[in-house]
Motif scaffolding. Sequence first.
Motif, PDB file in Angstrom:
ATOM      1  N   LEU A   1       0.824  -1.316   0.058  1.00  0.00           N
ATOM      2  CA  LEU A   1      -0.150  -0.216   0.028  1.00  0.00           C
ATOM      3  C   LEU A   1       0.741   1.410   0.014  1.00  0.00           C
ATOM      4  O   LEU A   1       0.336   2.362  -0.453  1.00  0.00           O
ATOM      5  CB  LEU A   1      -0.983   0.101   1.122  1.00  0.00           C
ATOM      6  N   VAL A   2       1.970   1.204   0.331  1.00  0.00           N
ATOM      7  CA  VAL A   2       2.902   2.469   0.365  1.00  0.00           C
ATOM      8  C   VAL A   2       3.287   2.987  -1.051  1.00  0.00           C
ATOM      9  O   VAL A   2       3.296   3.906  -1.295  1.00  0.00           O
ATOM     10  CB  VAL A   2       4.162   2.027   1.321  1.00  0.00           C
ATOM     11  N   ARG A   3       3.224   2.018  -2.012  1.00  0.00           N
ATOM     12  CA  ARG A   3       3.527   1.922  -3.455  1.00  0.00           C
ATOM     13  C   ARG A   3       1.827   2.276  -4.136  1.00  0.00           C
ATOM     14  O   ARG A   3       1.734   3.300  -4.759  1.00  0.00           O
ATOM     15  CB  ARG A   3       4.386   1.119  -4.039  1.00  0.00           C
ATOM     16  N   SER A   4       0.949   1.472  -3.640  1.00  0.00           N
ATOM     17  CA  SER A   4      -0.188   1.711  -4.549  1.00  0.00           C
ATOM     18  C   SER A   4      -1.509   1.829  -3.813  1.00  0.00           C
ATOM     19  O   SER A   4      -2.400   1.925  -4.349  1.00  0.00           O
ATOM     20  CB  SER A   4      -0.245   0.210  -5.230  1.00  0.00           C
ATOM     21  N   GLY A   5      -1.306   2.274  -2.535  1.00  0.00           N
ATOM     22  CA  GLY A   5      -2.323   2.819  -1.641  1.00  0.00           C
ATOM     23  C   GLY A   5      -2.316   4.270  -1.488  1.00  0.00           C
ATOM     24  O   GLY A   5      -3.266   5.033  -1.386  1.00  0.00           O
ATOM     25  N   VAL A   6      -1.156   4.582  -0.645  1.00  0.00           N
ATOM     26  CA  VAL A   6      -1.003   6.036  -0.250  1.00  0.00           C
ATOM     27  C   VAL A   6      -1.306   7.121  -1.144  1.00  0.00           C
ATOM     28  O   VAL A   6      -0.788   6.696  -2.288  1.00  0.00           O
ATOM     29  CB  VAL A   6       0.415   6.198   0.490  1.00  0.00           C
ATOM     30  N   ALA A   7      -1.967   8.000  -0.872  1.00  0.00           N
ATOM     31  CA  ALA A   7      -2.281   9.128  -1.924  1.00  0.00           C
ATOM     32  C   ALA A   7      -0.968   9.569  -2.225  1.00  0.00           C
ATOM     33  O   ALA A   7      -0.154  10.237  -1.491  1.00  0.00           O
ATOM     34  CB  ALA A   7      -3.270  10.019  -1.276  1.00  0.00           C
ATOM     35  N   PRO A   8      -0.766   9.997  -3.518  1.00  0.00           N
ATOM     36  CA  PRO A   8       0.302  10.450  -4.236  1.00  0.00           C
ATOM     37  C   PRO A   8       0.708  12.092  -3.605  1.00  0.00           C
ATOM     38  O   PRO A   8       1.778  12.451  -3.593  1.00  0.00           O
ATOM     39  CB  PRO A   8       0.199  10.660  -5.673  1.00  0.00           C
ATOM     40  N   ASP A   9      -0.340  12.721  -3.269  1.00  0.00           N
ATOM     41  CA  ASP A   9      -0.089  13.985  -2.871  1.00  0.00           C
ATOM     42  C   ASP A   9       0.134  13.768  -1.170  1.00  0.00           C
ATOM     43  O   ASP A   9       0.297  14.943  -0.486  1.00  0.00           O
ATOM     44  CB  ASP A   9      -1.240  15.167  -2.805  1.00  0.00           C
ATOM     45  N   HIS A  10       0.762  12.751  -0.633  1.00  0.00           N
ATOM     46  CA  HIS A  10       0.919  12.533   0.853  1.00  0.00           C
ATOM     47  C   HIS A  10       2.305  11.992   0.576  1.00  0.00           C
ATOM     48  O   HIS A  10       2.480  10.764   1.594  1.00  0.00           O
ATOM     49  CB  HIS A  10      -0.122  11.721   1.616  1.00  0.00           C
ATOM     50  N   PRO A  11       3.327  12.307  -0.143  1.00  0.00           N
ATOM     51  CA  PRO A  11       4.743  11.824  -0.050  1.00  0.00           C
ATOM     52  C   PRO A  11       5.258  11.352   1.344  1.00  0.00           C
ATOM     53  O   PRO A  11       5.895  10.499   1.355  1.00  0.00           O
ATOM     54  CB  PRO A  11       5.447  12.849  -0.829  1.00  0.00           C
ATOM     55  N   LYS A  12       4.846  12.369   2.304  1.00  0.00           N
ATOM     56  CA  LYS A  12       5.582  12.100   3.787  1.00  0.00           C
ATOM     57  C   LYS A  12       5.302  10.715   4.283  1.00  0.00           C
ATOM     58  O   LYS A  12       6.024   9.930   4.793  1.00  0.00           O
ATOM     59  CB  LYS A  12       5.309  12.957   4.586  1.00  0.00           C
ATOM     60  N   ILE A  13       4.037  10.268   4.050  1.00  0.00           N
ATOM     61  CA  ILE A  13       3.556   8.788   4.547  1.00  0.00           C
ATOM     62  C   ILE A  13       4.535   7.932   3.752  1.00  0.00           C
ATOM     63  O   ILE A  13       4.859   6.756   4.344  1.00  0.00           O
ATOM     64  CB  ILE A  13       2.166   8.813   4.179  1.00  0.00           C
ATOM     65  N   LYS A  14       5.064   8.095   2.664  1.00  0.00           N
ATOM     66  CA  LYS A  14       5.756   7.122   1.872  1.00  0.00           C
ATOM     67  C   LYS A  14       7.193   7.028   2.313  1.00  0.00           C
ATOM     68  O   LYS A  14       7.780   6.219   2.050  1.00  0.00           O
ATOM     69  CB  LYS A  14       5.688   7.538   0.243  1.00  0.00           C
ATOM     70  N   THR A  15       7.656   7.925   3.118  1.00  0.00           N
ATOM     71  CA  THR A  15       9.030   7.742   3.679  1.00  0.00           C
ATOM     72  C   THR A  15       9.495   6.573   4.426  1.00  0.00           C
ATOM     73  O   THR A  15      10.276   6.171   4.745  1.00  0.00           O
ATOM     74  CB  THR A  15       9.455   9.154   4.194  1.00  0.00           C
ATOM     75  N   VAL A  16       8.304   5.837   4.929  1.00  0.00           N
ATOM     76  CA  VAL A  16       8.439   4.571   5.542  1.00  0.00           C
ATOM     77  C   VAL A  16       8.998   3.507   4.880  1.00  0.00           C
ATOM     78  O   VAL A  16       9.735   2.639   5.261  1.00  0.00           O
ATOM     79  CB  VAL A  16       7.096   4.194   6.193  1.00  0.00           C
ATOM     80  N   ALA A  17       9.154   3.975   3.450  1.00  0.00           N
ATOM     81  CA  ALA A  17       9.703   2.687   2.699  1.00  0.00           C
ATOM     82  C   ALA A  17      11.216   2.850   2.872  1.00  0.00           C
ATOM     83  O   ALA A  17      11.795   1.799   2.650  1.00  0.00           O
ATOM     84  CB  ALA A  17       9.638   3.268   1.206  1.00  0.00           C
TER      85      ALA A  17
END
Length: 424
Positions: free
Chosen positions: A46-62
């Motif tokens: 979900l970090v790639r295909s769920g989290v909204a693209p305008d929420h890049p901070k959430i993706k830093t968990v990668a």
Amino acid sequence: MPQYKVAIVGAGPAGYFAAQALQNLQSDELQFTIDVVERLPTPWGLVRSGVAPDHPKIKTVAKVFEKVATAGNFRLFGGIELGTDISIEQLKEMYDAVVIATGSALGKKLGIAGEDLPGSISAAEFVPWYNAHPDFADFNVDLSCSTAVVIGAGNVAMDVARMLALEPSELDSTDTADHAIAALKASSIREVVISARRGPEHAAFTSPELRELPKLEHTNVLMAKTDIESAIERAGSEIEKDTKSNLDAMLLISEKAATGHDRTMRFQFLSTPIEIKGVDKVEEVVFQKTGSDEKFSIKCGLVITAIGYEAASIPGVPYERGKVVNNEGRVSENLYVVGWAKRGPSGVIGTNKSDAADVMKLLVEDLKEAKNSGDISEILPANKFVSQANWEAINAAEIAAGEPLGKPRRKFVSREELHQIARN
Ligand code: NAP
């Protein structure tokens, strides 16, 4: 020193947090090798295909996931599907323990007439479509209407509505799929209605997400002040902390004067959808005012349901009510489950960390003598799967492709393209 082999199925947050928990449980007396089997050629779920693209901070968990993946004793087997390329029985036989971390990929249904009309789709389709999930590369989203209705009052409904109501050029600097940016730029949708069946005091939105809405630069966000005031009254003085911060955030939104923007996101509460009408495609949604006989309808050409998810089943794994049947994560002899497949689709990404750690402790308690009976690499041809090194090549290529465009990455969508880049 015992060296145990654990297979994790699903390279999403729950899978990585399970691997991290196992790494943390290692000692001089206990060592693991961890093999992660993932259906897609790309990991991160979900970090790639769920989290909204305008929420890049959430993706830093990668970054945490990549640290886990490169800590040693971790192998990725991407592009490998359970049930097709390998069976759960094979994994259970070869590994000391198998952990299911496959999430909940299917959108729940409303179960009302008209739900299957063209133009009625699920967030479980729309979200992976805008996030460049290979299965949804050819998904057709008709954005030729002026009004869209999003059903549900959770953060997924909010993401979906925001993506539809944003000025699409705001997505240029994000990792939104190219096909979605093009479609959203051509979209005729100007009003997005988010519809909740209960009152604002019961909405499942979280307050950080609500608080960012008034900051949208090109979108009106409308909530009726009377709706929020009545909710505050109903909630009373014994109100829970989270509900209070939600209602505070909603009151601020409702007090903001409407702006002259072209695009509007409007919230409606206490409205239960009872039918979707249309001849060949969606034309309107009929609602009943919750708790009364009053009906009303909204003319629209697109309905997106965001009312929760269910786990897709894996052959050989028991399922009930959209979840893997389990007792605190234990499924059966040497089989475990973590994340949304275990507890249902709730909580934020970080919730999976403590959840996986608890289950991995049980897994360690149950360990017997190490099996040493082979692993998946003995079954799969070497060029069949995407390894960690292959994924790192894809990751680097996507980041490099995004750089000149000012994007964090430009995602490749098709499986063929992803496999090709992996091999170069
Ligand atoms: P959710 O938070 O459980 O919200 C589901 C919503 O659907 C609820 O408002 C629910 O209303 C409504 N619903 C359920 N069945 C319905 C029906 N038959 N008719 C009408 N409405 C119905 O689920 P979600 O939005 O899918 O989110 C899943 C999890 O991911 C949540 O924990 C969420 O916070 C998290 N998430 C977080 C972020 C973020 O942090 N930015 C982003 C996305 C998702 P009732 O309450 O009345 O049942």
